[in-house]
Structure formats: C-alpha cells, structure tokens
Design an enzyme around this catalytic site. Structure first.
Site, PDB file in Angstrom:
ATOM      1  NE  ARG A  43     -49.100 -61.259 -63.869  1.00  0.00           N
ATOM      2  CZ  ARG A  43     -49.895 -62.193 -63.446  1.00  0.00           C
ATOM      3  NH1 ARG A  43     -49.951 -62.489 -62.166  1.00  0.00           N
ATOM      4  NH2 ARG A  43     -50.653 -62.844 -64.288  1.00  0.00           N
ATOM      5  CG  ASP A  44     -45.241 -53.862 -58.369  1.00  0.00           C
ATOM      6  OD1 ASP A  44     -46.310 -53.207 -58.380  1.00  0.00           O
ATOM      7  OD2 ASP A  44     -44.457 -53.858 -57.401  1.00  0.00           O
ATOM      8  CG  LEU A  45     -44.307 -52.052 -65.645  1.00  0.00           C
ATOM      9  CD1 LEU A  45     -44.817 -51.756 -67.043  1.00  0.00           C
ATOM     10  CD2 LEU A  45     -42.809 -51.866 -65.588  1.00  0.00           C
ATOM     11  CG  ASN A  49     -40.850 -51.336 -58.835  1.00  0.00           C
ATOM     12  OD1 ASN A  49     -40.184 -51.197 -57.824  1.00  0.00           O
ATOM     13  ND2 ASN A  49     -41.894 -52.142 -58.889  1.00  0.00           N
TER      14      ASN A  49
END
Length: 196
Positions: A43-45, A49
């Site tokens: 949910r935060d690619l 990251n």
C-alpha cells in the site's frame, strides 16, 4: 516460509508457500478451509521505498502501511476507515484510485499494489509519478482527480512501446482491468526479451 537469512536467500517466498499449501491439500494433509494463503498489500510502493543491494537486487522497504490485501467493504464506516488509513499511510501520487473514494460493496485487494507498481515504473522512467506534473504541482490541479481519472501521458522518450504498454496496463482505474502479478511478470519478461 521462513528461510535462513544468508545473503543469497529470501526471508519469504509466496510462490513456494502456495506450492507447499497446494501439496498439503493434494495429499489430504490440509482440510479444505483449514489453511489459507492470505495475500498482503504493501500500500505504499514508490521509488523511495525500494533500495538496491550491493548485488543490484531491489529490496522493498517500509512495511508500516502493509495489511491484508482483501478487505470487504460492507458499509460506509468501513469505507471511510480505509480512506483514512490510505490518506495517512499511502503516498498520494502513488495511491490507487479506489483508495481515494472507497465504495461500499467492493473488496479492496492486492491490485492496489499493481497500480502503485505502474506509477513506480513510470517514475523510474520519467523521474516523477505520472500524476505529479506541472498542472498538479504548480497550477493548483488536484493529484486526486488526476489519479481517479487516470489522467497522465507518456513523455517523448526512447522507451519502447512495450514498456509504455506495461505501465499503461497497470494504470487502469478499474482494478479488475489491471493485470495480476503473474501477468505483470509475464509482460515484463516479454518486454525484456524484446530488448535483446
């Protein structure tokens, strides 16, 4: 399945775990419904990251936003909760459209990461998310509106049409129109073969 943490081995391999569960089921060692492989979504690619190891291998980082991928939204309070979680934990320019305005009667799934992967590939190619452009960053436009309408375009470049098609396949507003990870891998291999 956990493995030893030497430099050459993964900590978890979902395909290996799936194969193990299927093998157990085929041998009668697992009763139906007893063991289930539950997918997770990061949910935060985004490029920030992903780190590159000394061996030039990508390493996914920051799992603080990770949760079970398949979340059934049955009422408005569940929808608003998921919107709030996404607003707090998912970077806006890489967030899937279904997380901006969560509807009732749907199931959020791992396709949110397919969208983010498409945004990440675009950013690696063009140095910014497809939804961070002059209109949205300098002229007061809305990133959320651009995302929900999939309003972006490829910049003139030497990148192959195959790469553009791969990115475009992931940036479909309707999650059902996006490929699953196995299709993404297959399409990526085709793009890589075309470069040889």
């Amino acid at each position: 399945m956990s493995k030893s943490r030497s430099h050459d081995e993964m900590v978890f391999d979902g395909d290996e775990e799936l194969e193990r569960l299927q093998h157990q089921g085929a041998n009668g060692n697992a009763h139906s419904g007893e063991t289930e492989l539950v997918p997770y979504a990061h949910r935060d690619l985004k490029p920030g990251n992903i780190m590159i190891s000394d061996e030039n291998q990508p390493i996914l980082m920051d799992f603080g936003s990770t949760m079970k991928a398949r979340i059934k939204i049955e009422n408005r309070s569940q929808a608003l909760l998921q919107q709030d979680i996404a607003a707090e934990q998912s970077t806006m320019a890489y967030r899937a459209p279904e997380l901006f305005d969560v509807k009732t009667g749907i199931t959020l799934d791992e396709k949110v990461d397919i969208w983010s992967l498409g945004c990440t590939l675009y950013a690696l190619a063009y140095s910014h998310s497809p939804f961070e452009n002059t209109q949205t960053t300098e002229q007061g436009g809305s990133i959320a509106m651009a995302v929900m309408g999939a309003q972006y375009k490829h910049q003139p470049s030497a990148y192959s049409q195959g790469l553009r098609n791969l990115i475009d396949s992931m940036l479909k507003v309707n999650p059902k129109d996006r490929p699953d990870i196995h299709e993404v891998i297959r399409m990526t291999e085709e793009v890589m073969q075309s470069l040889r």
